[in-house]
Design a protein around this motif. Sequence first.
Motif, PDB file in Angstrom:
ATOM      1  N   GLU A  37      23.403 -19.356  -4.262  1.00 16.02           N
ATOM      2  CA  GLU A  37      23.369 -20.788  -3.959  1.00 16.02           C
ATOM      3  C   GLU A  37      22.164 -21.451  -4.621  1.00 16.02           C
ATOM      4  OE1 GLU A  37      23.458 -21.144   0.217  1.00 16.02           O
ATOM      5  OE2 GLU A  37      25.577 -20.587   0.435  1.00 16.02           O
ATOM      6  N   MET A  39      20.626 -20.392  -7.401  1.00 20.57           N
ATOM      7  CA  MET A  39      20.878 -20.470  -8.835  1.00 20.57           C
ATOM      8  C   MET A  39      21.877 -21.577  -9.150  1.00 20.57           C
ATOM      9  SD  MET A  39      21.108 -16.408  -9.760  1.00 20.57           S
ATOM     10  CE  MET A  39      21.512 -16.742 -11.454  1.00 20.57           C
ATOM     11  N   LEU A  40      22.904 -21.704  -8.304  1.00 15.99           N
ATOM     12  CA  LEU A  40      23.894 -22.749  -8.506  1.00 15.99           C
ATOM     13  C   LEU A  40      23.253 -24.125  -8.372  1.00 15.99           C
ATOM     14  CD1 LEU A  40      26.833 -23.495  -8.992  1.00 15.99           C
ATOM     15  CD2 LEU A  40      27.249 -23.301  -6.523  1.00 15.99           C
ATOM     16  N   ARG A  42      20.064 -24.832  -8.839  1.00 10.53           N
ATOM     17  CA  ARG A  42      19.222 -25.062 -10.000  1.00 10.53           C
ATOM     18  C   ARG A  42      20.063 -25.411 -11.247  1.00 10.53           C
ATOM     19  NH1 ARG A  42      16.457 -20.627  -7.820  1.00 10.53           N
ATOM     20  NH2 ARG A  42      17.484 -19.217  -9.299  1.00 10.53           N
ATOM     21  N   ALA A  43      21.196 -24.697 -11.366  1.00 10.00           N
ATOM     22  CA  ALA A  43      22.075 -24.984 -12.499  1.00 10.00           C
ATOM     23  C   ALA A  43      22.601 -26.410 -12.432  1.00 10.00           C
ATOM     24  CB  ALA A  43      23.239 -23.991 -12.532  1.00 10.00           C
ATOM     25  N   ARG A  44      22.945 -26.824 -11.177  1.00  8.64           N
ATOM     26  CA  ARG A  44      23.410 -28.199 -11.025  1.00  8.64           C
ATOM     27  C   ARG A  44      22.318 -29.201 -11.385  1.00  8.64           C
ATOM     28  NH1 ARG A  44      26.643 -27.647  -5.247  1.00  8.64           N
ATOM     29  NH2 ARG A  44      28.471 -26.509  -6.088  1.00  8.64           N
ATOM     30  N   GLU A  46      19.729 -28.651 -13.384  1.00  6.33           N
ATOM     31  CA  GLU A  46      19.512 -28.632 -14.844  1.00  6.33           C
ATOM     32  C   GLU A  46      20.637 -29.335 -15.594  1.00  6.33           C
ATOM     33  OE1 GLU A  46      19.112 -24.582 -15.922  1.00  6.33           O
ATOM     34  OE2 GLU A  46      17.094 -24.343 -15.040  1.00  6.33           O
ATOM     35  N   ALA A  47      21.876 -29.107 -15.097  1.00 11.72           N
ATOM     36  CA  ALA A  47      23.003 -29.784 -15.738  1.00 11.72           C
ATOM     37  C   ALA A  47      22.891 -31.293 -15.581  1.00 11.72           C
ATOM     38  CB  ALA A  47      24.325 -29.282 -15.135  1.00 11.72           C
ATOM     39  N   GLN A  48      22.453 -31.719 -14.387  1.00  3.20           N
ATOM     40  CA  GLN A  48      22.272 -33.148 -14.158  1.00  3.20           C
ATOM     41  C   GLN A  48      21.176 -33.712 -15.054  1.00  3.20           C
ATOM     42  OE1 GLN A  48      24.262 -34.867 -12.273  1.00  3.20           O
ATOM     43  NE2 GLN A  48      23.263 -36.822 -12.726  1.00  3.20           N
ATOM     44  N   GLU A  49      20.081 -32.929 -15.223  1.00  4.53           N
ATOM     45  CA  GLU A  49      19.002 -33.379 -16.111  1.00  4.53           C
ATOM     46  C   GLU A  49      19.474 -33.451 -17.566  1.00  4.53           C
ATOM     47  OE1 GLU A  49      15.846 -30.673 -15.491  1.00  4.53           O
ATOM     48  OE2 GLU A  49      15.220 -31.534 -13.551  1.00  4.53           O
TER      49      GLU A  49
END
Length: 280
Positions: A37, A39-40, A42-44, A46-49
Motif C-alpha cells: 500500500e 509503494m502504491l 508513493r507510485a500514485r 509520483e505519477a501525480q507529480e
Amino acid sequence: MDVIVGAVGVAVGGIFGFLWAKYRVRMARTNAESTAEGMLARARVEAQELLSRGEDEARAKADAYREREDAALEHRRIELKSSEERLSQREQTLEQRAANLAQREQILIRRENETTVLQAETGKLREQARSELERLAGFDANAAKADLLHQVEDEARREAMVLVRDMEIRAREEADRRARRILATAIQRLSSEVVTESTVSVVELPSDEMKGRIIGREGRNIRAFEAITGVNLIVDDTPEAVSVSSFDPVRREVARLALEHLVQDGRIHPASSEEMFEKA
C-alpha cells in the motif's frame, strides 16, 4: 504416567508452534500489504507529480508555440498590409499613367488632325502657286519636269563616271598593294635559300680529319686562309665537307679552287695557302 505427560507436552508444544507460525504468517502478510500500500501510494504520488509536471511542460510548450505563431501571424499581417499598400500605390501610379497616356493620345490625335488639315491646305496653296507661276512664266510644268529630269540624268551620268573612275583607281591601288604583299612574302620565304645558294660554295673532303688540319693549331691555318682569300671558311658538323662563304663570286670561286688544291696536296699551312691562292 511419564509417557502421558510427555505426549501431552509434545501435543501442547505442537499446538503452540502451529499458532506461532500462523501468527508469523499473518504478521508477514500484514507487513507485505502495508508495504504494497505504501509503494502504491508513493507510485500514485509520483505519477501525480509526473502528470502535473508533464501538464506544466505541455502548457509551457503550448504557450511558447502560441506566442511564436502569434508573432509569425503578426509579421505576416504586417507584410500583407505593406504589400497591399504597395499594390495600392502601384494601382494609383498605373491609373495616373493611363490617364496621362489617354491625355497624350488625345493631344496626338488633335495634332494629327491639325497636321492633316494643314497638309491639305498647303497642297492647295502649292497647287495655286504653281499654277500662278506657270501663268506668269509662260511655260508648262510638264516641260519643266522633263528639262529637270534631263539635267538630273546628265548629272547622274557624270557622277557615275566619276564613281567608276574612282573605283578603277582604288582597284588598281588594291591590286598593286596585294601584289607587293605577295612579292614580299615570296621574297621572305625564298630569300634565305637564294642567298645561301648565291653566297656559299661547298668543298668536299676525303675525311673529317681534314677539318682539323684546315683549322690548324689554335686556328692558325684557317685564319691565314681567310686573310689571304678574303672569304669566310665555315667548318661545321656537315660530314666530310666545309663551306666557303662570300658575296663576291670571284673571290669565292678562287678560294674554293685554292682549298681543293690544298686538300689534294695535303700540306696545309699559311705558306701553302698563299701559294695555292696564287695558283688558283
